[in-house]
Design an enzyme around this catalytic site. Structure first.
Site, short mmCIF file in Angstrom:
data_model
loop_
_atom_site.label_atom_id
_atom_site.label_comp_id
_atom_site.label_asym_id
_atom_site.label_seq_id
_atom_site.Cartn_x
_atom_site.Cartn_y
_atom_site.Cartn_z
N GLU A 30 -49.98 8.14 -30.09
CA GLU A 30 -50.81 7.01 -30.45
C GLU A 30 -51.43 6.38 -29.21
OE1 GLU A 30 -49.06 5.63 -34.69
OE2 GLU A 30 -48.31 4.55 -32.97
N CYS A 57 -54.24 1.28 -24.26
CA CYS A 57 -52.83 1.60 -24.00
C CYS A 57 -52.65 3.10 -24.26
CB CYS A 57 -51.97 0.75 -24.92
SG CYS A 57 -50.22 1.02 -24.70
N CYS A 69 -40.16 10.25 -26.09
CA CYS A 69 -39.61 9.76 -24.82
C CYS A 69 -38.13 10.10 -24.79
CB CYS A 69 -39.81 8.25 -24.71
SG CYS A 69 -39.38 7.60 -23.08
N CYS A 123 -34.42 3.81 -24.56
CA CYS A 123 -34.31 2.35 -24.48
C CYS A 123 -34.03 1.86 -25.90
CB CYS A 123 -35.60 1.73 -23.94
SG CYS A 123 -35.94 2.24 -22.24
N CYS A 134 -36.84 0.22 -28.39
CA CYS A 134 -38.18 0.82 -28.45
C CYS A 134 -38.22 1.86 -29.56
CB CYS A 134 -38.51 1.46 -27.11
SG CYS A 134 -40.13 2.27 -27.10
N GLY A 186 -43.77 7.30 -24.06
CA GLY A 186 -43.34 8.11 -22.92
C GLY A 186 -43.11 7.35 -21.63
N GLU A 187 -42.45 8.03 -20.69
CA GLU A 187 -42.21 7.46 -19.37
C GLU A 187 -43.16 8.16 -18.39
OE1 GLU A 187 -40.71 5.02 -17.65
OE2 GLU A 187 -41.56 6.05 -15.93
N SER A 210 -46.72 1.65 -16.16
CA SER A 210 -45.50 0.92 -16.47
C SER A 210 -44.32 1.88 -16.50
CB SER A 210 -45.65 0.24 -17.84
OG SER A 210 -44.46 -0.39 -18.22
N CYS A 235 -46.65 -3.36 -28.66
CA CYS A 235 -45.69 -2.74 -27.72
C CYS A 235 -44.43 -2.30 -28.44
CB CYS A 235 -45.19 -3.77 -26.70
SG CYS A 235 -46.41 -4.32 -25.58
N1 SAH Z 1 -41.77 4.00 -20.42
C1 SAH Z 1 -42.61 2.98 -19.88
C2 SAH Z 1 -43.87 2.67 -20.67
C3 SAH Z 1 -43.76 2.52 -22.19
S1 SAH Z 1 -43.22 1.04 -22.94
C4 SAH Z 1 -41.81 1.73 -19.63
O1 SAH Z 1 -40.65 1.68 -20.00
O2 SAH Z 1 -42.32 0.81 -19.02
C5 SAH Z 1 -44.33 -0.23 -22.61
C6 SAH Z 1 -43.63 -1.62 -22.65
O3 SAH Z 1 -43.28 -2.04 -23.99
C7 SAH Z 1 -42.33 -1.59 -21.88
O4 SAH Z 1 -42.16 -2.73 -21.10
C8 SAH Z 1 -41.32 -1.55 -23.00
O5 SAH Z 1 -40.08 -1.92 -22.58
C9 SAH Z 1 -41.95 -2.49 -24.02
N2 SAH Z 1 -41.37 -2.36 -25.35
C10 SAH Z 1 -40.74 -1.28 -25.86
N3 SAH Z 1 -40.33 -1.53 -27.12
C11 SAH Z 1 -40.70 -2.79 -27.41
C12 SAH Z 1 -40.59 -3.60 -28.59
N4 SAH Z 1 -40.01 -3.14 -29.70
N5 SAH Z 1 -41.11 -4.83 -28.54
C13 SAH Z 1 -41.74 -5.28 -27.43
N6 SAH Z 1 -41.87 -4.56 -26.31
C14 SAH Z 1 -41.36 -3.32 -26.29
#
Ligand code: SAH
Length: 381
Positions: free
Chosen positions: A96, A109, A116, A120, A123, A169-170, A201, A351
């Site tokens: 997406e 974005c 990924c 986390c 997420c 993804g990272e 990020s 996000c």
């Molecule tokens: N892997 C990278 C980029 C992807 S996530 C990273 O971790 O930075 C982009 C941002 O959205 C990150 O800061 C992530 O922690 C945040 N994020 C992930 N899940 C979320 C959620 N459910 N609500 C709000 N922010 C979230």
């Protein structure tokens, strides 16, 4: 990625690669410039339309090369102007990409991997598992598809002004392809975005943050989410490998190499988990220590992101009051702190809500489904 017809996809090449490609064909270097302008400034993907190339060259290109962006499987505008594309990458995999317009700027974005592997806890991409890295063409192709759909102008009244590598993804685990794609985003012959308008990020891959500071020149965002190792390891398992002190030291090195830039620390606000005044004060300590060690007090910017829920999650969004309270403690201690407005949540484009379609190779999806079923939720995921 899998090139059935073995034609070279020109979206995989940055300026250096394009020059090599054309000189390899026995052509002049400036052909690279002409073709990049067709692709990135005029959104043209077939050689027939590239009328300033001779007929013979066009025939040669048709034979050996292609401009193949990802396929749009679905696009969806949100009530607030946000727009989301589901882009097919190969059979079974899709990512997406989200466009967020906001007062004079338009941020795209972009995803870097199919799924990924970092897991986390808060997420939704994590629940889908991981399939593979995206190629350069598949990363820059997301920008290409959005720019074309938006009718983006590169040199005047641009609609797409910023790119954030904050989709699925990272990005630092797909370093070479991401760095190459980001160089096309910033190249005048590509999308011509200023360095500071392209942001990567990361969840905090310390050695790769160092590598990035040497090999690229973009803005850095670090996903923090907690101000002590115990909690951060629980939320972002990668913290076990690269704990907070090491992560902060990497940020200091980054800031030393980029003397004028700041680093954004993202902090997703989850009710009763990481939103207490005590944690805000711990965060202040980290930021003050960072500034003291780097001898600069303008490095850290905190971005508080209200948690965006998704099916099956055990977390909830912090209350408005708790978010403001947390922000106030930071601001009162001279820590620049913003609260990110939630956008596109009516189309699950906020996000952490991005899902795409992932042919999971880690079997996490089936584990996740089983977990949901155990909780009596059967049709999610
Ligand atoms: N892997 C990278 C980029 C992807 S996530 C990273 O971790 O930075 C982009 C941002 O959205 C990150 O800061 C992530 O922690 C945040 N994020 C992930 N899940 C979320 C959620 N459910 N609500 C709000 N922010 C979230």
């Amino acid at each position: 990625m899998t090139d059935v017809n073995s034609k070279i996809n020109l979206l995989d090449l940055d300026r250096t690669g394009m020059v090599e490609f054309f000189t390899g064909l026995g052509e002049k270097r400036f052909r690279a410039e002409q073709v990049m302008k067709w692709i990135y400034h005029r959104h043209v993907d077939n050689f027939e339309e590239m009328t300033d190339l001779g007929k013979a060259l066009r025939a040669k290109l048709m034979d050996q090369a292609e401009v193949r962006p990802p396929k749009t499987m679905f696009d969806k505008p949100s009530l607030d102007g946000t727009q989301k594309w589901l882009l097919g990458m190969d059979t079974g995999n899709a990512v997406e990409t989200v466009f967020i317009p906001d007062k004079g700027r338009g941020t795209l974005c972009v995803s870097s991997q199919v799924g990924c592997g970092l897991n986390c806890q808060f997420c939704s991409t994590a629940t889908q598992g991981f399939n593979r890295n995206l190629s350069t063409a598949e990363i820059i192709g997301q920008v290409w598809v959005a720019a074309k759909a938006l009718g983006n102008q590169v040199h005047q009244q641009r609609k797409l002004t910023n790119v954030v590598m904050m989709g699925m993804g990272e990005p630092l685990l797909n370093f070479d392809n991401v760095v190459r794609a980001m160089s096309i985003m910033r190249d005048d012959l590509g999308f011509g975005l200023a360095n500071k308008r392209v942001t990567l990020s990361t969840a905090g891959l310390v050695p790769m943050i160092d590598k990035l500071s040497i090999e690229s020149d973009v803005s850095l965002a670090v996903s923090l989410h907690a101000a002590n190792d115990e909690l951060r390891t629980e939320l972002v398992p990668l913290n076990k490998k690269y704990p907070l002190a090491e992560l902060m030291d990497a940020c200091i090195r980054y800031a030393e190499r980029k003397p004028r830039t700041s680093i954004t620390f993202e902090y997703t606000m989850m009710k009763g988990v990481n939103d207490t005044p005590a944690l805000a004060r711990q965060l202040v300590k980290w930021v003050h220590a960072l500034h003291a060690k780097a001898q600069r007090n303008d490095i850290a910017k905190i971005n508080l992101i209200p948690f965006n829920p998704f099916p099956g999650t055990r977390f909830e969004r912090s209350t408005e009051e708790d978010i403001r309270g947390f922000q106030k403690i930071l601001l009162d201690n001279d820590v620049l702190t913003m609260v990110r407005r939630t956008r596109g949540d009516d189309i699950d484009a906020a996000c952490g809500q991005l899902k795409g379609q992932v042919m999971d190779k880690t079997r996490r999806q089936s584990e996740f489904k089983a977990k949901l079923e155990a909780q009596g939720i059967s049709d999610a995921a």
